[in-house]
Design an enzyme around this catalytic site. Structure first.
Site, PDB file in Angstrom:
ATOM      1  N   LEU A  69      98.294   9.469 -34.564  1.00  0.00           N
ATOM      2  CA  LEU A  69      98.876   8.855 -33.371  1.00  0.00           C
ATOM      3  C   LEU A  69      98.123   7.579 -33.032  1.00  0.00           C
ATOM      4  O   LEU A  69      96.906   7.497 -33.240  1.00  0.00           O
ATOM      5  CB  LEU A  69      98.825   9.820 -32.181  1.00  0.00           C
ATOM      6  N   GLY A 104      97.596  13.166 -36.518  1.00  0.00           N
ATOM      7  CA  GLY A 104      99.037  12.950 -36.640  1.00  0.00           C
ATOM      8  C   GLY A 104      99.456  12.593 -38.062  1.00  0.00           C
ATOM      9  O   GLY A 104     100.609  12.828 -38.452  1.00  0.00           O
ATOM     10  N   ASN A 142      92.227  17.121 -36.712  1.00  0.00           N
ATOM     11  CA  ASN A 142      90.842  17.014 -36.216  1.00  0.00           C
ATOM     12  C   ASN A 142      90.758  16.739 -34.723  1.00  0.00           C
ATOM     13  O   ASN A 142      89.750  16.223 -34.228  1.00  0.00           O
ATOM     14  CB  ASN A 142      90.123  15.902 -36.999  1.00  0.00           C
ATOM     15  N   GLU A 143      91.823  17.068 -33.986  1.00  0.00           N
ATOM     16  CA  GLU A 143      91.886  16.702 -32.565  1.00  0.00           C
ATOM     17  C   GLU A 143      90.660  17.142 -31.775  1.00  0.00           C
ATOM     18  O   GLU A 143      90.180  16.412 -30.903  1.00  0.00           O
ATOM     19  CB  GLU A 143      93.149  17.298 -31.918  1.00  0.00           C
TER      20      GLU A 143
HETATM   21  C1  LIG Z   1      96.423  21.710 -23.414  1.00  0.00           C
HETATM   22  C2  LIG Z   1      97.559  20.749 -23.276  1.00  0.00           C
HETATM   23  C3  LIG Z   1      97.641  19.792 -24.406  1.00  0.00           C
HETATM   24  C4  LIG Z   1      98.669  18.771 -24.153  1.00  0.00           C
HETATM   25  C5  LIG Z   1      98.600  17.605 -25.105  1.00  0.00           C
HETATM   26  C6  LIG Z   1      97.332  16.865 -25.006  1.00  0.00           C
HETATM   27  C7  LIG Z   1      96.774  16.003 -25.852  1.00  0.00           C
HETATM   28  C8  LIG Z   1      97.436  15.267 -26.844  1.00  0.00           C
HETATM   29  C9  LIG Z   1      97.023  15.602 -28.199  1.00  0.00           C
HETATM   30  C10 LIG Z   1      97.312  14.448 -29.048  1.00  0.00           C
HETATM   31  C11 LIG Z   1      97.163  14.778 -30.482  1.00  0.00           C
HETATM   32  C12 LIG Z   1      96.589  13.612 -31.175  1.00  0.00           C
HETATM   33  C13 LIG Z   1      96.838  13.349 -32.434  1.00  0.00           C
HETATM   34  C14 LIG Z   1      96.313  12.130 -33.097  1.00  0.00           C
HETATM   35  O1  LIG Z   1      96.755  11.777 -34.144  1.00  0.00           O
HETATM   36  S1  LIG Z   1      95.095  11.209 -32.317  1.00  0.00           S
HETATM   37  C15 LIG Z   1      94.556  10.017 -33.502  1.00  0.00           C
HETATM   38  C16 LIG Z   1      93.545  10.645 -34.377  1.00  0.00           C
HETATM   39  N1  LIG Z   1      93.174   9.744 -35.437  1.00  0.00           N
HETATM   40  C17 LIG Z   1      91.930   9.600 -35.822  1.00  0.00           C
HETATM   41  O2  LIG Z   1      91.019  10.208 -35.323  1.00  0.00           O
HETATM   42  C18 LIG Z   1      91.710   8.608 -36.917  1.00  0.00           C
HETATM   43  C19 LIG Z   1      90.853   7.494 -36.447  1.00  0.00           C
HETATM   44  N2  LIG Z   1      90.698   6.496 -37.494  1.00  0.00           N
HETATM   45  C20 LIG Z   1      89.888   6.670 -38.554  1.00  0.00           C
HETATM   46  O3  LIG Z   1      89.249   7.679 -38.749  1.00  0.00           O
HETATM   47  C21 LIG Z   1      89.777   5.513 -39.485  1.00  0.00           C
HETATM   48  O4  LIG Z   1      90.286   4.374 -38.838  1.00  0.00           O
HETATM   49  C22 LIG Z   1      90.535   5.689 -40.825  1.00  0.00           C
HETATM   50  C23 LIG Z   1      92.003   6.073 -40.614  1.00  0.00           C
HETATM   51  C24 LIG Z   1      89.829   6.752 -41.682  1.00  0.00           C
HETATM   52  C25 LIG Z   1      90.501   4.346 -41.592  1.00  0.00           C
HETATM   53  O5  LIG Z   1      89.177   3.890 -41.708  1.00  0.00           O
HETATM   54  P1  LIG Z   1      88.875   2.362 -42.056  1.00  0.00           P
HETATM   55  O6  LIG Z   1      89.672   1.922 -43.202  1.00  0.00           O
HETATM   56  O7  LIG Z   1      87.387   2.245 -42.153  1.00  0.00           O
HETATM   57  O8  LIG Z   1      89.443   1.540 -40.819  1.00  0.00           O
HETATM   58  P2  LIG Z   1      88.769   1.340 -39.380  1.00  0.00           P
HETATM   59  O9  LIG Z   1      88.211   2.608 -38.868  1.00  0.00           O
HETATM   60  O10 LIG Z   1      87.840   0.168 -39.449  1.00  0.00           O
HETATM   61  O11 LIG Z   1      90.040   0.986 -38.487  1.00  0.00           O
HETATM   62  C26 LIG Z   1      90.695  -0.278 -38.573  1.00  0.00           C
HETATM   63  C27 LIG Z   1      91.253  -0.615 -37.198  1.00  0.00           C
HETATM   64  O12 LIG Z   1      92.240   0.362 -36.860  1.00  0.00           O
HETATM   65  C28 LIG Z   1      91.922   0.950 -35.586  1.00  0.00           C
HETATM   66  N3  LIG Z   1      92.367   2.342 -35.582  1.00  0.00           N
HETATM   67  C29 LIG Z   1      91.966   3.325 -36.394  1.00  0.00           C
HETATM   68  N4  LIG Z   1      92.597   4.462 -36.120  1.00  0.00           N
HETATM   69  C30 LIG Z   1      93.453   4.191 -35.106  1.00  0.00           C
HETATM   70  C31 LIG Z   1      94.408   4.959 -34.365  1.00  0.00           C
HETATM   71  N5  LIG Z   1      94.629   6.257 -34.619  1.00  0.00           N
HETATM   72  N6  LIG Z   1      95.088   4.354 -33.397  1.00  0.00           N
HETATM   73  C32 LIG Z   1      94.896   3.057 -33.102  1.00  0.00           C
HETATM   74  N7  LIG Z   1      94.011   2.257 -33.765  1.00  0.00           N
HETATM   75  C33 LIG Z   1      93.303   2.824 -34.758  1.00  0.00           C
HETATM   76  C34 LIG Z   1      90.408   0.815 -35.512  1.00  0.00           C
HETATM   77  O13 LIG Z   1      89.977   0.896 -34.179  1.00  0.00           O
HETATM   78  C35 LIG Z   1      90.197  -0.543 -36.117  1.00  0.00           C
HETATM   79  O14 LIG Z   1      90.556  -1.500 -35.113  1.00  0.00           O
HETATM   80  P3  LIG Z   1      89.812  -2.909 -35.004  1.00  0.00           P
HETATM   81  O15 LIG Z   1      90.149  -3.620 -36.293  1.00  0.00           O
HETATM   82  O16 LIG Z   1      90.389  -3.547 -33.788  1.00  0.00           O
HETATM   83  O17 LIG Z   1      88.338  -2.621 -34.869  1.00  0.00           O
END
Ligand SMILES: CCCCC/C=C\CCCC/C=C/C(=O)SCCNC(=O)CCNC(=O)[C@H](O)C(C)(C)COP(=O)(O)OP(=O)(O)OC[C@H]1O[C@@H](n2cnc3c(N)ncnc32)[C@H](O)[C@@H]1OP(=O)(O)O
Length: 243
Positions: free
Chosen positions: A49, A94, A118-119
């Protein structure tokens, strides 16, 4: 279909909307029976997400975003097409969910390509329909452990736990996806589609019944100051990783 939302294929509102439109187009095209889902950017399948959609926005935006995510899940999970995920990069949260709603998952063998819901590592909770999708794939006990610990599995472990169906060398990913597709397309469509519907209906009904309540839950959860703070901190950590 190649996922293409630089830099990390995060599932933004725009991306989710486009995915649904493209899926509908493919499903309405009688010449199309199957779809291989992969990433334009080897190394990252999808970062899940889009955190920017969940940070510093207003409740109406959170509701719109969550509805779009539900719509995408419902569309892909119930697709009449054979959907094979050719996972050519990291697939957290996501991104993992998107793979889990395909019919078959092939992961390229690279230790950096981890996959999982991994939430909890972010201090958030995978919603019940994420959990249901995982339980349907790897069973209750393995899901409980994976979800509580927020495990991101490297390829061999993902295969062992059943999160993916096959692990292959990176240069064999596309050809394997095509031969898997051929195997699935050898089954008469109507029989396969009805079987898929029968298997997935209880999980779909669960979300459909709770859809509005689920949106409200998400909006009130994500609007909390404490959740906003931890999401901001997490984003900061991602940014600092580079420096
Ligand atoms: C009890 C009631 C419950 C009700 C519901 C409640 C809650 C809601 C639950 C929601 C469920 C959530 C699901 C999700 O999917 S949350 C997102 C989780 N994702 C992550 O944790 C992944 C994070 N990213 C990474 O680990 C890494 O970026 C990578 C994908 C492994 C890639 O690594 P790498 O090539 O080294 O790239 P960078 O880390 O340098 O990232 C590049 C830029 O992209 C930005 N980024 C990364 N991930 C995201 C993302 N998910 N969303 C937006 N932006 C993201 C990162 O900040 C860098 O940005 P920059 O260039 O500006 O620094």
């Amino acid at each position: 279909m190649k996922l293409k939302n630089p830099p990390v294929n995060s599932l933004s509102l725009e991306m989710l909307t486009e995915l649904v439109i493209n899926l509908e187009k493919l499903e309405n095209d009688k010449a199309v029976r199957g779809l291989v889902l992969t990433s334009e950017y080897p190394g990252i399948f999808s970062a899940g997400l889009d955190l920017m959609e969940m940070c510093g926005r207003n409740p109406a935006h959170y509701a719109e975003y969550w509805k779009a995510l539900q719509e995408f899940w419902l569309k892909l999970y119930q697709s009449s097409l054979v959907v094979v995920a050719a996972i050519n990069g990291a697939s957290p949260a996501g991104g993992c969910l998107m793979s889990l709603i395909c019919d078959y998952r092939i992961l390229a063998d690279n230790p950096k390509y981890t996959i999982g819901l991994n939430e909890t590592l972010l201090g958030i909770v995978a919603p019940f329909w994420f959990k249901d999708t995982m339980v349907n794939t790897i069973g209750h006990r393995a899901s409980e452990r994976a979800l509580q610990l927020g495990l991101l599995f490297p390829p061999a472990e993902a295969l062992q736990v059943g999160l993916v169906d096959q692990v292959v060398p990176e240069d064999k990913l596309q050809s394997t996806a095509l031969s898997v597709m051929a195997q699935w397309l050898a089954i008469p469509d109507h029989a396969r589609q009805l079987t898929k519907t029968m298997m997935r209906k209880p999980t779909v009904d669960h979300l459909v019944k709770q859809r509005d309540a689920d949106i409200q839950n998400f909006v009130s959860f994500v609007s909390r100051d404490s959740i906003q703070k931890s999401l901001q901190m997490y984003l900061q950590k991602l940014r600092q990783k580079k420096s």
